[in-house]
Design a protein around this motif. Structure first.
Motif, PDB file in Angstrom:
ATOM      1  N   GLU A 199      -6.879   2.706   9.325  1.00 53.98           N
ATOM      2  CA  GLU A 199      -6.452   1.946   8.155  1.00 53.98           C
ATOM      3  C   GLU A 199      -5.570   2.858   7.299  1.00 53.98           C
ATOM      4  OE1 GLU A 199      -9.586   0.086   5.866  1.00 53.98           O
ATOM      5  OE2 GLU A 199      -8.806   1.111   4.062  1.00 53.98           O
ATOM      6  N   VAL A 200      -4.603   2.247   6.569  1.00 50.96           N
ATOM      7  CA  VAL A 200      -3.746   2.882   5.547  1.00 50.96           C
ATOM      8  C   VAL A 200      -3.765   1.678   4.378  1.00 50.96           C
ATOM      9  CG1 VAL A 200      -2.147   3.916   7.225  1.00 50.96           C
ATOM     10  CG2 VAL A 200      -1.643   1.541   6.562  1.00 50.96           C
ATOM     11  N   ARG A 201      -3.643   2.467   3.234  1.00 46.36           N
ATOM     12  CA  ARG A 201      -3.827   1.849   1.954  1.00 46.36           C
ATOM     13  C   ARG A 201      -2.243   1.912   1.596  1.00 46.36           C
ATOM     14  NH1 ARG A 201      -8.656   4.573  -1.512  1.00 46.36           N
ATOM     15  NH2 ARG A 201     -10.020   5.187   0.495  1.00 46.36           N
ATOM     16  N   ILE A 202      -1.870   0.587   1.417  1.00 46.83           N
ATOM     17  CA  ILE A 202      -0.290   0.529   0.861  1.00 46.83           C
ATOM     18  C   ILE A 202      -0.410   0.182  -0.589  1.00 46.83           C
ATOM     19  CG2 ILE A 202       1.524  -1.457   0.921  1.00 46.83           C
ATOM     20  CD1 ILE A 202       0.415  -1.921   4.096  1.00 46.83           C
ATOM     21  N   TYR A 203       0.053   1.052  -1.203  1.00 44.37           N
ATOM     22  CA  TYR A 203       0.428   1.054  -2.842  1.00 44.37           C
ATOM     23  C   TYR A 203       1.563   0.716  -3.273  1.00 44.37           C
ATOM     24  CZ  TYR A 203      -4.389   3.381  -3.294  1.00 44.37           C
ATOM     25  OH  TYR A 203      -5.647   3.749  -3.363  1.00 44.37           O
ATOM     26  N   ALA A 204       1.461   0.349  -4.575  1.00 41.19           N
ATOM     27  CA  ALA A 204       2.673   0.257  -5.471  1.00 41.19           C
ATOM     28  C   ALA A 204       3.035   1.731  -6.122  1.00 41.19           C
ATOM     29  CB  ALA A 204       2.666  -0.746  -6.315  1.00 41.19           C
ATOM     30  N   GLU A 205       3.637   2.361  -5.364  1.00 44.96           N
ATOM     31  CA  GLU A 205       3.864   3.595  -5.876  1.00 44.96           C
ATOM     32  C   GLU A 205       5.124   4.469  -5.368  1.00 44.96           C
ATOM     33  OE1 GLU A 205       0.373   6.063  -4.467  1.00 44.96           O
ATOM     34  OE2 GLU A 205       1.302   6.107  -2.572  1.00 44.96           O
ATOM     35  N   ASP A 206       5.518   5.607  -6.045  1.00 39.98           N
ATOM     36  CA  ASP A 206       6.821   6.217  -5.500  1.00 39.98           C
ATOM     37  C   ASP A 206       6.590   7.558  -4.907  1.00 39.98           C
ATOM     38  OD1 ASP A 206       9.495   7.146  -5.221  1.00 39.98           O
ATOM     39  OD2 ASP A 206       9.991   6.648  -7.139  1.00 39.98           O
ATOM     40  N   PRO A 207       6.613   7.412  -3.632  1.00 40.25           N
ATOM     41  CA  PRO A 207       6.325   8.851  -2.969  1.00 40.25           C
ATOM     42  C   PRO A 207       7.305   9.810  -3.397  1.00 40.25           C
ATOM     43  CG  PRO A 207       5.755   6.823  -1.360  1.00 40.25           C
ATOM     44  CD  PRO A 207       6.567   6.542  -2.529  1.00 40.25           C
TER      45      PRO A 207
END
Length: 665
Positions: free
Chosen positions: A336-344
């Motif tokens: 599982e991966v968590r898809i986030y609204a973020e800027d790596p």
């Protein structure tokens, strides 16, 4: 069986519980804040009750409002999901007082595990291995520092009431202890209203392995094997998988039985997770117990074939567990991966904005997407920025990994920054692919997973040219007078009689500027791109029916694009190309001081330098808190802080000017 269930949560977990309840014939009630009036979970539920304003403390965290909503609708039970009130013992007691079933453990179990220091003492008595440390109530800074010296550096400071990496700091040297302690306490107070700290030995090269346990009200309990959650950033999980790579059956059984001892020690009922640190020698140590369903529970469901939410509802209604330990077996591997609204690229700064496109991969028996959003939804500053969870199952780890990579390549998100590209770099890193992971994985492989190589390849240039052309065609059709939409005299596209129309744009691709020009002759689009300090690139594509194009190498591929105000996003061949079309330079620009803006809505915690200070590149300038996390704004170059346009404690909007900064020549 429960007949009507209220879900005291939002997002993907609320949607998951609603869908499971519907399958079981249970009516559902959603609750929502002002920010979630049109949210997916509200649309899915049979009924919905408005709780209040967007801030969680005035809506989802207001116990009286949630209980009132259950009474108003006649709900017999409340499922708290995870986060918000899920591990709140007072909420559990309020449910009992209102004669409403709380789908979770008793308040006494939540109390026992709610304090990390108290939990350590209980686990020690139950014979569960512990990391050496100090878990006492004497919080004098010098006392804590003395215990750190006794334990030996490096040490880990942890908020006793914490979770999700908040209020946590690694300290490698006694000289840094007091500064780290102050920062950890401040973050813990902001997140949990409690700054009691633990000091523990920092286990070098550990893995984070957790055991899923489940107990009923009749004294039965099982463990559903383990999950490896070692790949983390800021102590928050990025990739989870089950089973953990490299565990033999003896260690798996030993950890599972330790997890059950932990649950039995506090009279646990329901779904819970016992988290351990596993060192390179095979020794494991208790970290904490989460008295709720975990975000990563789907990987356990995928390898066991069990529905843990259905189990929760059955056990809450007084039914026994449907299986015994010997009935449970591991089938294949799940990730599982968590898809986030973020800027790596900006230290994983949470992102906000409108989801102009949300197209998950097609779900199958081995590909699952848990989400609570859809096209047009807003990712706001008020809640966790997770967009979705993507879960893939295979006959073995290699197959699960291949399916996950393919599914990530098919996932399309536009309108907000996200971490899909970062996730693909992580899972394709050779050590991860081989199962060689620790909680330091991202730091150890930062050059490979955190520093993407930004390059305008010929394929990307062609994609932007096609997207820009399609955008112009749409805009011209919208501007054309009614009844005369195909007249070249109204096209506004530089059309000239007997001449080829040429378009010219300055393209910004992640800070890389290029001059892009293209022309269209029938179904052929000719393009040329001049990337700074590189050779001129040129090529041709054929525009086919629909979204298809034909590349010079003969491949026929689908190119989809989404327009934004300044440019757009292109999805082609498993890649996403985000670009901006810059306005033409008409010679009116001038020299300006460099203004540093707030990256998102938040609260200023502290100003770290005085106005007029000369600073070095990357020197911290201020700290702001957003989405329950602290973020440090740093100097983009060596220069001078002229003045601040904000003060400690002030609420600021994303994009507002915070610092007048002048860089050195």
């Amino acid at each position: 069986m429960i007949r009507k269930l209220l879900i005291a949560n939002r997002g993907e977990i609320a949607c998951r519980v609603i869908r499971t309840a519907r399958r079981l014939g249970v009516a559902t009630v959603a609750v929502y804040s002002d920010a979630d009036a049109e949210a997916l979970h509200v649309q899915l539920a049979d009924e919905a009750v408005h709780l209040g304003p967007a801030p969680a403390r005035e809506s989802y965290l207001d116990i009286d409002k949630v209980i009132a909503a259950a009474r108003q609708t006649g709900a017999e039970a409340i499922h708290p999901g995870y986060g918000f009130l899920s591990e709140n013992a007072d909420f559990c007691r309020a449910c009992a007082e209102a004669d409403i079933i709380f789908v979770g453990p008793p308040a006494s179990a939540i109390d026992a595990m709610g304090s990390k220091s108290a939990a350590k003492r209980i686990m020690e008595e139950a014979g569960v291995p512990l990391v050496p440390g100090y878990h006492g109530n004497d919080q004098d800074a010098e006392t804590l520092a003395a215990h750190a010296e006794r334990i030996g550096y490096p040490v880990l400071l942890k908020a006793a009431a914490g979770g999700g990496g908040k209020g946590m700091r690694r300290v490698d040297d006694a000289r840094d202890f007091h500064e780290a302690l102050e920062a950890a306490k401040r973050e813990a107070r902001n997140a949990f209203g409690d700054d009691l700290m633990l000091v523990e030995r920092y286990v070098l090269s550990p893995r984070h392995v957790e055991i899923q346990v489940f107990c009923d009200g009749q004294g039965n309990g099982v463990y559903l094997f383990e999950r490896d959650c070692s790949v983390q950033r800021r102590h928050q999980k990025v990739v989870e998988e089950a089973p953990a790579p490299g565990l033999d059956e003896d260690l798996r059984r030993e950890m599972g039985e330790a997890g059950l001892r932990a649950a039995n020690a506090i009279g646990y009922v329901g779904a819970g997770t016992v988290e351990f640190l596993l060192d390179a020698s095979g020794e494991f140590y208790f970290m904490e117990m989460n008295t709720r369903l975990q975000v990563e529970h789907p990987v356990t469901e995928m390898i066991t074939g069990q529905d843990l939410v259905a189990w929760q509802l059955a056990v809450a209604a007084g039914e026994p567990l449907p299986v015994q330990q010997d009935d449970l077996q591991i089938d294949g591997h799940a990730m599982e991966v968590r898809i986030y609204a973020e800027d790596p690229d900006s230290d994983f700064l949470p992102a906000t904005g409108t989801l102009l496109r949300h197209r998950p991969p097609r779900e199958t028996g081995s590909v699952r997407v848990d989400t609570g959003v859809r096209d047009g939804d807003e990712i706001s500053v008020h809640y966790d920025p997770m967009i979705a969870k993507l879960i893939c199952h295979g006959r073995n780890r290699r197959e699960a990994l291949a399916k996950l990579d393919r599914a990530l390549g098919e996932y399309q998100i536009a309108g907000v920054r996200h971490n899909i590209e970062f996730l693909r770099r992580v899972i394709n890193q050779p050590d991860f692919a081989a199962g060689r992971v620790t909680t330091h994985f991202i730091d150890d492989h930062a050059a490979e997973v955190l520093q993407p190589r930004r390059e305008l390849t010929p394929l990307k240039c062609a994609a932007v040219a096609v997207a820009a052309y399609r955008r112009e065609v749409r805009e011209m059709r919208e501007r054309a007078p009614v009844g005369d939409r195909h007249s070249p005299w109204h096209a506004g596209d530089n059309w000239r009689s007997n001449l080829t129309s040429q378009r010219n744009h300055t393209v910004d691709y992640h800070g890389l500027h290029a001059q892009l020009s293209f022309s269209v002759d029938g179904d052929r689009l000719h393009w040329q791109c001049d990337v700074a300090e590189r050779e001129v690139q040129a090529g041709e594509v054929h525009l086919l029916a629909g979204d298809d194009i034909s590349l010079p190498d003969g491949r026929r591929v689908t190119l989809t694009s989404v327009d934004t105000d300044a440019g757009g996003s292109v999805f082609l061949d498993g890649e996403q190309v985000d670009y901006k079309l810059l306005p033409p330079d008409i010679g009116e620009g001038g020299d300006h001081a460099l203004g540093l803006e707030a990256p998102m809505n938040g609260t200023i915690v502290s100003l770290l330098v005085e106005p007029g200070s000369e600073v070095d590149k990357d020197q911290p300038l201020l700290v702001m808190e957003a989405m329950k996390m602290e973020h440090t704004l740093r100097a983009p170059a060596a220069g001078t802080v002229q003045q601040f346009f904000c003060a400690a404690g002030e609420l600021v909007d994303g994009g507002s000017l915070l610092i007048d900064f002048v860089a050195e020549d």
